[in-house]
Write a protein that holds these residues in place. Structure first.
Motif, PDB file in Angstrom:
ATOM      1  N   TYR A 189       2.035 -18.974   0.278  1.00  0.00           N
ATOM      2  CA  TYR A 189       2.425 -17.823  -0.543  1.00  0.00           C
ATOM      3  C   TYR A 189       3.037 -18.266  -1.866  1.00  0.00           C
ATOM      4  CZ  TYR A 189       1.309 -15.146   3.557  1.00  0.00           C
ATOM      5  OH  TYR A 189       0.629 -14.596   4.599  1.00  0.00           O
ATOM      6  N   TYR A 237       0.275 -18.928  -4.152  1.00  0.00           N
ATOM      7  CA  TYR A 237      -0.185 -17.677  -4.783  1.00  0.00           C
ATOM      8  C   TYR A 237       0.714 -17.300  -5.975  1.00  0.00           C
ATOM      9  CZ  TYR A 237      -2.953 -16.921  -0.530  1.00  0.00           C
ATOM     10  OH  TYR A 237      -3.843 -17.041   0.505  1.00  0.00           O
ATOM     11  N   ALA A 242      -0.266  -9.442  -5.347  1.00  0.00           N
ATOM     12  CA  ALA A 242      -0.173  -8.653  -4.115  1.00  0.00           C
ATOM     13  C   ALA A 242      -0.224  -9.562  -2.890  1.00  0.00           C
ATOM     14  CB  ALA A 242      -1.298  -7.623  -4.066  1.00  0.00           C
ATOM     15  N   LYS A 243      -1.094 -10.599  -2.924  1.00  0.00           N
ATOM     16  CA  LYS A 243      -1.195 -11.551  -1.811  1.00  0.00           C
ATOM     17  C   LYS A 243       0.136 -12.265  -1.590  1.00  0.00           C
ATOM     18  CE  LYS A 243      -4.723 -13.169  -0.002  1.00  0.00           C
ATOM     19  NZ  LYS A 243      -5.306 -12.860   1.322  1.00  0.00           N
ATOM     20  N   CYS A 279       3.070 -11.199  -2.271  1.00  0.00           N
ATOM     21  CA  CYS A 279       4.062 -10.263  -1.742  1.00  0.00           C
ATOM     22  C   CYS A 279       3.892 -10.025  -0.240  1.00  0.00           C
ATOM     23  CB  CYS A 279       3.999  -8.925  -2.481  1.00  0.00           C
ATOM     24  SG  CYS A 279       4.554  -9.050  -4.181  1.00  0.00           S
ATOM     25  N   GLU A 280       2.707 -10.381   0.296  1.00  0.00           N
ATOM     26  CA  GLU A 280       2.502 -10.208   1.740  1.00  0.00           C
ATOM     27  C   GLU A 280       3.388 -11.167   2.546  1.00  0.00           C
ATOM     28  OE1 GLU A 280      -1.661 -10.730   2.475  1.00  0.00           O
ATOM     29  OE2 GLU A 280      -2.202  -8.945   1.322  1.00  0.00           O
ATOM     30  N   GLY A 281       3.682 -12.347   1.953  1.00  0.00           N
ATOM     31  CA  GLY A 281       4.417 -13.346   2.719  1.00  0.00           C
ATOM     32  C   GLY A 281       5.807 -13.654   2.191  1.00  0.00           C
ATOM     33  N   THR A 323       9.162  -9.069  -2.033  1.00  0.00           N
ATOM     34  CA  THR A 323       8.571  -8.575  -3.277  1.00  0.00           C
ATOM     35  C   THR A 323       9.475  -8.842  -4.481  1.00  0.00           C
ATOM     36  OG1 THR A 323       7.630  -6.832  -1.948  1.00  0.00           O
ATOM     37  CG2 THR A 323       7.516  -6.528  -4.315  1.00  0.00           C
ATOM     38  N   SER A 364      -1.391   4.659  -2.265  1.00  0.00           N
ATOM     39  CA  SER A 364      -1.419   3.902  -1.016  1.00  0.00           C
ATOM     40  C   SER A 364      -1.152   4.804   0.192  1.00  0.00           C
ATOM     41  CB  SER A 364      -0.423   2.747  -1.048  1.00  0.00           C
ATOM     42  OG  SER A 364       0.877   3.224  -1.252  1.00  0.00           O
TER      43      SER A 364
END
Lengths: 111, 104
Positions: free
Chosen positions: A4, A7, A46-47, A49-51, A54, B24
Motif C-alpha cells: 500500500y 501505491y 483509492a487503492k 486507501c484500501e490498506g 485515508t 457510492s
C-alpha cells in the motif's frame, strides 16, 4: 514496506506528472496523456486507501504535492522563491496535514 | 483572476467529493454528474489558475481551501467533531492562504 505504501509512492509520482503536464501540455495528445495520468493517479490513490488510513494517505499526497510544486517552480519554471512565500506555504500545508491526520482519529472513533 | 479560479476550483472539488460520497451509496445520473462534473470542473479551473499564478502557490491554495472547506462542511452539516486541534489546523490554513495572497 507493504504494497500500500508503494501505491502511495506511485500516486505521488503520477501527481507530479499531471501537475507538470498541466503547465506544459500544448497539443490534443498531450492533454489525452494528462487526463489518462490523472485517472490512473486517482485509481492508485483509492487503492492505497484500501490498506492505509485515508487521512494518512491524503496527508502524504498533499505534502509531497506542495513540496514538489515548490521544487518545480524553482528548478523548471525559474520562478522566484522567497522565504516569506515558503513560510506561508509551510503554514498552510501544516494545517492541511493536521486536518487529514485528525480524520484518522475520527475513523477509529467510529469503528 | 487567478485567485478566483483557484477558489472556485477548490469549491468544485468539494462538490466532486460530496458527489462521490452520494454516488457510492446511490448510483444514478444525478449523483454521477455531481461526482464527475465536480472533479472535471475542478481540474479545468485549476488549469486556468496555473496561467495566472505560480504553480506552487496555486497548488497549495487549491489543496488548502479544498481540505478546509470539506472539514467545515462536515462540522456544520454532518456534526463532525470541532476539537481544538482541528480548529487550530483550520486557522493555519487560513493564515497560509491570506499570507500567500498578500505576498504574491
Amino acid at each position: 514496506m507493504n504494497r500500500y505504501w508503494i501505491y502511495v509512492l506511485i500516486t505521488c509520482a503520477l501527481e507530479m506528472v499531471w501537475v507538470f503536464g498541466f503547465s506544459t501540455a500544448q497539443s490534443a495528445w498531450h492533454w489525452a496523456l494528462v487526463i489518462l495520468v490523472i485517472i490512473i493517479d486517482f485509481y492508485f490513490l483509492a487503492k492505497a486507501c484500501e490498506g492505509l488510513p485515508t487521512g494518512t494517505v491524503y496527508a502524504v499526497f498533499a505534502g509531497v504535492g506542495s513540496i514538489g510544486t515548490v521544487l518545480m517552480d524553482y528548478f523548471l519554471f525559474e520562478g522566484s522563491i522567497d522565504l516569506l512565500k515558503l513560510f506561508f506555504i509551510g503554514v498552510l500545508v501544516a494545517g492541511v496535514i493536521g486536518l487529514k491526520l485528525s480524520d484518522n482519529k475520527t475513523e477509529e472513533g467510529m469503528q | 483572476m487567478g485567485w478566483l479560479f483557484v477558489t472556485f476550483a477548490a469549491i468544485s472539488e468539494i462538490v466532486g467529493v460530496i458527489g462521490l460520497k452520494l454516488f457510492s451509496t446511490k448510483k444514478n445520473l444525478k449523483t454521477g454528474a455531481l461526482f464527475l462534473g465536480g472533479f472535471g470542473m475542478s481540474f479545468f479551473l485549476l488549469y486556468q489558475a496555473f496561467s495566472y499564478l505560480q504553480l506552487s502557490i496555486a497548488y497549495a491554495v487549491w489543496i488548502g481551501i479544498g481540505t478546509a472547506g470539506a472539514v467545515v462542511i462536515n462540522m456544520v452539516f454532518f456534526g463532525e467533531s470541532r476539537n481544538g486541534s482541528r480548529v487550530f489546523s483550520l486557522m493555519l490554513i487560513i493564515v497560509g492562504v491570506i499570507g500567500l495572497k498578500l505576498v504574491s
